[in-house]
Design an enzyme around this catalytic site. Sequence first.
Site, mmCIF file in Angstrom:
data_model
loop_
_atom_site.group_PDB
_atom_site.id
_atom_site.type_symbol
_atom_site.label_atom_id
_atom_site.label_comp_id
_atom_site.label_asym_id
_atom_site.label_seq_id
_atom_site.Cartn_x
_atom_site.Cartn_y
_atom_site.Cartn_z
ATOM 1 N N ASP A 17 82.309 45.913 -11.718
ATOM 2 C CA ASP A 17 83.234 46.840 -12.391
ATOM 3 C C ASP A 17 84.596 46.224 -12.659
ATOM 4 O O ASP A 17 85.609 46.920 -12.708
ATOM 5 C CB ASP A 17 83.411 48.135 -11.552
ATOM 6 C CG ASP A 17 82.104 48.875 -11.392
ATOM 7 O OD1 ASP A 17 81.258 48.777 -12.284
ATOM 8 O OD2 ASP A 17 81.938 49.546 -10.353
ATOM 9 N N LYS A 37 84.012 43.662 -17.291
ATOM 10 C CA LYS A 37 83.236 42.681 -18.076
ATOM 11 C C LYS A 37 82.952 43.201 -19.488
ATOM 12 O O LYS A 37 83.076 42.468 -20.465
ATOM 13 C CB LYS A 37 81.905 42.372 -17.355
ATOM 14 C CG LYS A 37 82.095 41.750 -15.962
ATOM 15 C CD LYS A 37 80.781 41.597 -15.234
ATOM 16 C CE LYS A 37 80.157 42.889 -14.804
ATOM 17 N NZ LYS A 37 80.903 43.650 -13.768
ATOM 18 N N GLY A 64 77.193 49.406 -15.408
ATOM 19 C CA GLY A 64 77.818 50.308 -16.372
ATOM 20 C C GLY A 64 78.999 49.572 -16.957
ATOM 21 O O GLY A 64 79.972 49.311 -16.252
ATOM 22 N N HIS A 65 78.894 49.153 -18.207
ATOM 23 C CA HIS A 65 79.950 48.370 -18.845
ATOM 24 C C HIS A 65 80.641 49.248 -19.888
ATOM 25 O O HIS A 65 80.017 49.719 -20.833
ATOM 26 C CB HIS A 65 79.359 47.108 -19.485
ATOM 27 C CG HIS A 65 78.779 46.172 -18.462
ATOM 28 N ND1 HIS A 65 78.166 44.984 -18.782
ATOM 29 C CD2 HIS A 65 78.733 46.251 -17.110
ATOM 30 C CE1 HIS A 65 77.775 44.384 -17.664
ATOM 31 N NE2 HIS A 65 78.093 45.137 -16.647
ATOM 32 N N GLN A 110 77.193 43.197 -12.466
ATOM 33 C CA GLN A 110 77.669 43.197 -11.075
ATOM 34 C C GLN A 110 78.746 42.121 -10.893
ATOM 35 O O GLN A 110 79.455 41.830 -11.830
ATOM 36 C CB GLN A 110 76.514 43.019 -10.077
ATOM 37 C CG GLN A 110 75.560 44.216 -10.004
ATOM 38 C CD GLN A 110 74.535 44.247 -11.110
ATOM 39 O OE1 GLN A 110 73.809 43.295 -11.317
ATOM 40 N NE2 GLN A 110 74.448 45.343 -11.829
#
Length: 424
Positions: free
Chosen positions: A15, A18, A42-43, A224
Amino acid sequence: MAARMDVLLGAQWGDEGKGKVVDVIAPQYEVIARFQGGPNAGHTLIFEGHKHVLHTIPSGVFREGTINLVGNGVVIDPIIFLKELKALDDAGVDVRPTLLVSRRAHLILPTHRALDAASEAEKGKAKIGSTLKGIGPTYMDKTGRNGLRVGDLERHDLMDRYTVLKRKHERLLAMYGQPGVDAQAEAEWLDAARTLRELQLVDSEHYLDQALRQGKRVLAEGAQGTLLDIDFGTYPFVTSSNTICAGASTGLGVAPNRIGAVTGIFKAYCTRVGSGPFPTELEDDMGEQIRKAGHEFGSTTGRARRCGWLDLPALHYAVMINGITELAMMKADVLNGLDTVRICTGYKVNGTYTERMPYDITTGVEPMYEDMPGWGELHHEAPLPAALERYMARIEQAVGVPITLVSLGPDRAQTVLRKGALVH
Ligand code: GDP
Ligand code: IMO
Ligand code: MG
């Protein structure tokens, strides 16, 4: 001339931002390729007043003409994948013509998700804090040589293979005292898997080899972060894949000697979601203040993220393990207006000072801090405040790598490029 593949990855516990940075630099690349992880990621991308959260699909999808490739190292849940496609359709982006999926990527079955939940429940207090997306069980089946792959969707005996794996899972679930998956969930998954089969499935290692030979610029996007890596993270509180730079080689089939720049993304502080050690964690008002200012709630699960000061031994470790050549510092704005910003420069481990990340940081690790003057407000049009420049200089001096991008807000536009290194 053959090109190199650049890599962008998380240098902390995930988080870091990225998704935002990939979106910012994607115009410099012809191909964006995700190399590991799955819908545990979750990007978040924000531009033109809209927010988009991607889980499996690479973060280059909003840049016209960019090919987005889901690599062999990724694990795919067809149901979540289709939801992502639908969300993109709703946003007016038809990604299908530019989206490629590796035949070697493994599939997450509904029973993998059930196993993830059963395993976590069994662990009780010692649970990993998994996102419950079935990631661990799917990678276990991959290394156990039982997995179902995207390429299997094209085989005539798909249903036989699916049934063999499902039965194995049902036996394991029974061992945990848990039921199997109901017929409706299974039917939904099979439907989604058939739709996935209609996408452009490729032998992605050959595709990337060809692209690089043609001089095309490729960016590998990690999920990650380094401290969640299966080998080098804070085991067992990690994810089940190699999140580090070497994972881009195995997760895409691109040899290590074809890797170019490696960008490590980190926040001006630290966060962690889920269980596990976190030496600089702030369990006080300051931690709460950072969580609030940084909206530190998971993009995938909505869980509150644990917050703490920047940890230089951990960042230095990430630079070493990944061969990071440049850093991007995110969310400096979250610390706006603080009189003092703390930075962990070393640990006392059982009474002995070290700047090196030890084997076990679960107990006996006391972070040692340096206090630095804070900065006021940040504006991306204006020069960066001197106090922020000094903060970054301290980080660069400790880890030996330049910070080439600074992010001052979640929007694509709130980005400052320093020393131009990310613009190749
Ligand atoms: P990823 O998983 O590494 O892509 O990061 P996430 O998207 O899960 O989490 C990063 C969060 O921080 C998202 O909500 C972003 O919109 C937000 N974000 C990214 N960069 C910045 C920044 O510089 N400042 C602030 N305030 N938020 C940011
Ligand atoms: P992105 O790509 C932050 C964490 C989970 C849990 C551990 C194992 O958005 O940075 P898993 O579901 O993989 O078995 O969970 O890893 N985790 C993440 N934390 N960002 C992520 O992805 C994460 N993906 C997994 O919270 O502690
Ligand atoms: Mg995330």
